[in-house]
Design an enzyme around this catalytic site. Sequence first.
Site, PDB file in Angstrom:
ATOM      1  N   ASN A  11       0.829  -1.335   0.022  1.00 50.84           N
ATOM      2  CA  ASN A  11      -0.306   0.266  -0.477  1.00 50.84           C
ATOM      3  C   ASN A  11       1.415   1.354  -0.171  1.00 50.84           C
ATOM      4  OD1 ASN A  11      -2.008   2.004   0.602  1.00 50.84           O
ATOM      5  ND2 ASN A  11      -2.795   1.651   2.344  1.00 50.84           N
ATOM      6  N   LYS A  13       0.235   4.481  -0.594  1.00 55.49           N
ATOM      7  CA  LYS A  13      -0.464   5.698   0.279  1.00 55.49           C
ATOM      8  C   LYS A  13      -0.349   6.621  -1.080  1.00 55.49           C
ATOM      9  CE  LYS A  13      -0.188   3.470   4.524  1.00 55.49           C
ATOM     10  NZ  LYS A  13      -0.301   3.395   6.046  1.00 55.49           N
ATOM     11  N   HIS A  98      -9.644   1.659   4.513  1.00 56.12           N
ATOM     12  CA  HIS A  98      -8.618   1.946   5.247  1.00 56.12           C
ATOM     13  C   HIS A  98      -8.853   2.425   6.533  1.00 56.12           C
ATOM     14  CE1 HIS A  98      -4.669   2.927   6.144  1.00 56.12           C
ATOM     15  NE2 HIS A  98      -3.945   1.804   5.346  1.00 56.12           N
ATOM     16  N   GLU A 100      -6.765   5.352   7.024  1.00 54.12           N
ATOM     17  CA  GLU A 100      -6.464   6.111   6.960  1.00 54.12           C
ATOM     18  C   GLU A 100      -8.370   7.437   6.909  1.00 54.12           C
ATOM     19  OE1 GLU A 100      -2.883   5.894   5.418  1.00 54.12           O
ATOM     20  OE2 GLU A 100      -2.054   5.800   7.279  1.00 54.12           O
ATOM     21  N   GLU A 170      -5.654  -4.461  10.878  1.00 52.83           N
ATOM     22  CA  GLU A 170      -5.226  -3.398  10.627  1.00 52.83           C
ATOM     23  C   GLU A 170      -4.908  -2.590  11.803  1.00 52.83           C
ATOM     24  OE1 GLU A 170      -2.750  -2.841   6.938  1.00 52.83           O
ATOM     25  OE2 GLU A 170      -4.485  -0.765   7.107  1.00 52.83           O
ATOM     26  N   GLY A 176       1.808   2.566  10.907  1.00 55.16           N
ATOM     27  CA  GLY A 176       3.087   3.969  10.446  1.00 55.16           C
ATOM     28  C   GLY A 176       4.064   3.963  12.149  1.00 55.16           C
ATOM     29  N   SER A 215       2.723  -1.678  10.292  1.00 51.47           N
ATOM     30  CA  SER A 215       4.621  -2.402  10.700  1.00 51.47           C
ATOM     31  C   SER A 215       5.060  -3.046  10.289  1.00 51.47           C
ATOM     32  CB  SER A 215       4.316  -1.231  12.206  1.00 51.47           C
ATOM     33  OG  SER A 215       4.342  -0.033  12.362  1.00 51.47           O
TER      34      SER A 215
HETATM   35  P1  PGA Z   1       2.430   0.565   7.678  1.00 52.09           P
HETATM   36  O1  PGA Z   1       0.693   0.662   6.772  1.00 52.09           O
HETATM   37  O2  PGA Z   1       3.230  -0.628   7.088  1.00 52.09           O
HETATM   38  O3  PGA Z   1       3.062   1.925   6.939  1.00 52.09           O
HETATM   39  O4  PGA Z   1       2.150  -0.100   8.719  1.00 52.09           O
HETATM   40  C1  PGA Z   1       0.242  -0.195   6.279  1.00 52.09           C
HETATM   41  C2  PGA Z   1      -0.918   0.274   6.135  1.00 52.09           C
HETATM   42  O5  PGA Z   1      -1.398   1.366   6.443  1.00 52.09           O
HETATM   43  O6  PGA Z   1      -1.646  -0.606   5.627  1.00 52.09           O
END
Ligand code: PGA
Length: 256
Positions: A11, A13, A98, A100, A170, A176, A215
């Site tokens: 992903n 982003k 997601h 976010e 998640e 993140g 992460s």
């Molecule tokens: P990350 O993000 O691996 O940077 O924690 C995962 C995601 O948001 O899909």
Amino acid sequence: MNKRIKLIAGNWKMNTTISSSEELVNGILHKIENNNYKSEILICPPFTNLYHINKLIENKNISLGAQNCDYHDSGAFTGEISLEMLKSVGCSYVIIGHSERRTIFLESEMQINKKIKKSLEVGITPIFCIGESLEQRQSGKTYKVLEQQIKRGFEGIENENFNRIVIAYEPVWAIGTGIAATSQEAQEAHAFIRSYINQNYSSTADEIRILYGGSMNEKNCKELLSLPDIDGGLIGGASLNAETFVKILTASEESL
Ligand code: PGA
């Protein structure tokens, strides 16, 4: 026997321009050349790079996905992208709900449900993201939250379609932050999700792929990907580096 094919999904982003996305894709292609991976490889670049990247990965065993979509067919929806549009640029997956999008863009569970339904109708596999916040985990509400998100997301979806959905667990506190769930926390949540679906929706829950996201990196991936109910990863930060991404893919292969 576990017949679920592992899915290693990047992903990206809101990162990469055309030129940096090309560099990243070429880096991945170079590293996976001549390998016959059993895991499925997926990259989800920003909308603006999909058309170009689709050309680069043609016949290369990498699938293409988008990070969001709209559920309408077409019309006056300024700034939105329909599922047919995504299909026309070669997407076979789309990330939906997601955290976010839920928290920053206030996407509602009703919108998420409509997006899942529409993606199934159009024939694009939804990657339905769920997960609890730190506060919800600390107050013992993790399973209640997951139940609620599944219930709302799955509303009105027919039984025979469940195994066409990919779920990404998640935990919001792990996204993140550099602090992934421990393997026990992840396995427990994945097993819970699978058994909840099995009991309440569909006996095909065993066929549903449940990815872990938050992460995941080259250090923790091996342990996470070898857990019985983890069927791959949705990888943010670590997917922006070809070497790390392919290391995670290799760990997935070793877990088979
Ligand atoms: P990350 O993000 O691996 O940077 O924690 C995962 C995601 O948001 O899909």
